[in-house]
Design an enzyme around this catalytic site. Sequence first.
Site, short mmCIF file in Angstrom:
data_model
loop_
_atom_site.label_atom_id
_atom_site.label_comp_id
_atom_site.label_asym_id
_atom_site.label_seq_id
_atom_site.Cartn_x
_atom_site.Cartn_y
_atom_site.Cartn_z
CB CYS B 87 -6.19 19.86 61.97
SG CYS B 87 -6.21 20.95 60.56
CG LEU B 88 0.02 16.98 60.31
CD1 LEU B 88 0.64 18.26 60.83
CD2 LEU B 88 0.63 15.78 61.03
#
Lengths: 486, 149
Positions: B87-88
């Site tokens: 999750c970036l």
Amino acid sequence: MGNVPGKLENEGVARPNRSMSASAAQTPSGRNGTTTAGARSQRTSSLVGTLLSSRRRSSSSEVNGNGNPYKRKSTKDKEKMEERHVKQLIVKYNETVDGGFLAPFGSCGTDKLDYDAKVVKNLIMERRLAPFYTPLQDFDDSWSREEVIKIIEALPLHAPFNENLETFEDVPIGDLSQNDIDHLIDKTLSRREQRRMRSKIFKARLYKKRIIWQERENERFFESKIEGKQSKLQSNPNLPSDDLKYAMYSSGAECPICFLYYPQPINMSRCCLQPICSECFVQIKRAEPHFPHDEEDPSNPQDEEKDPNMLTSEPTNCPYCATPDFGITYEAPADRKVGLQGLAPSSYVYHKKDSPEQDSVPRTPDRRGSLASTDQRVVTSDSLRPDWQVKLNKERMRLARRSANATAIHVSNQLVTPGHQASAGVTSTSAPRSNSNDNAVEFQHSSPTPLWPANATAAEIENHMIEQAIKLSLAEHERENSPKKR
Amino acid sequence: MASLPKRIIKETERLVSDPVPGITAQPHEDNLRYFQVTIEGPQQSPYESGVFQLELFLPDDYPMEAPKVRFLTKIYHPNIDRLGRICLDVLKTNWSPALQIRTVLLSVQALLASPNPNDPLANDVAEDWIRNEDAAIAKAREWTQLYAK
């Protein structure tokens, strides 16, 4: 879709607005989930009415609304539009602006070149956007003038292309000169499969046609070059002089996005003054309509019915500094006004910088600061795809229609089984689903509600099955009418 | 389309000629859009001294679309789930075509140095992280020893 009965075609024409407002009225109460069962069934039964009445209305209203962007277009019309668009993307060697062209070289596929070709061509002719130059893969400062000219001479109009794309391997394309493709479709398939096949055939044919068109243009280009060489006296005025070739490419720059080498001047981002080539610029566009990200409330995963009006689509950000509403400015070369609305490219003679020629309207000072997106010198990303608002509204309507359908079906379910607890079954199976490539964050889907009570009569079950059939048909219909981008 | 875009060729060359400390990225022989990546765990993080395997894929639309990056090595991190998905922001909504393989991998490395349990992808890990950070860090260290050697 020529063989599809008219009923489905008509259906969607008038519905959008009605169901839109209906579900907009529905959502405030639906979202916090405090509606009583009574109010809900009232609301939804009126929705059933809306759906039914609008469907009735639609058959009469299909006649008007020709210029309406929200009108659903037939498959044939869409195909025609697409073909016209692809034609616009073919580089014409005799339509040049300052040594560049009005259509892109095509370093990437056409899928991403879905910009408004007319807008872009006009911007280039107005010298507000850099023309599409033919890029060089590399440039070596040690090349001599002769070498540079020779290399430029050999450049084709379009990027080389894979003739046989794997995706289209087994697709029959028939006779390309024939417009009718109905006979190529396997009639034994289901209607849905037939439509899918049609779209595939269309794509494969268009791909082939595009190659043919590009090759034809390339041939014209090379032939006129050869002719020009043979008869030294009257060379084609549209072809660049050697001076022009060298002047353009000897002092170029690399686009920081595609890493290709282009003649200068190049477009500059309005905010941070970074260079970007036109081919990259036209590919930058808004994301597909989506829900705001922080909208997903983990504490309430059941809440699948989102307000379609919440769908958003933000203007693009600058790729370099992330300033919203990306735009560029372009300052045309003052000493190289050739091509359309300029001198013949063949007559260009390079002048040393010390003789300031008559300037072509000096637009910007040499070093400008950052400009607002509303500045008239700025070309924004949005302006190349003026239909973004229509797209967003269409998507909202689609979603609204979908949730209205789901509610309607659900309510009629309850009408069939009066003993059924209303609150138990408000599970819309047609929750907004992200079609995007967002694979990590999927919407949660709750398990389907019990289909019918154990003591249901045969008639009830039959009713239910009919509803399911309607639902599936509606869903299918919607899927077809929202062609996926990828 | 048919051939590899210049951008990918140049990026690959530059990754080799001017490598990023603590990061390697090697294109696959059969598919030059597919990279085998290793990232060293940042110092003073629970992932220190670990070497993490990742895969990176450049989709057809790259650089208009973000590369797809996934951890292959098991890792205990609130923003990386059991399947190795990350999750970036720069891999999703904040992707910009001006970013590169190099910058993306640096961002991943930075994520290892500063886990963000308030925007979790692996919910259970994030809960542990918030409830008892020391224990969670100890577990992350343990997993690093177990899987990232």
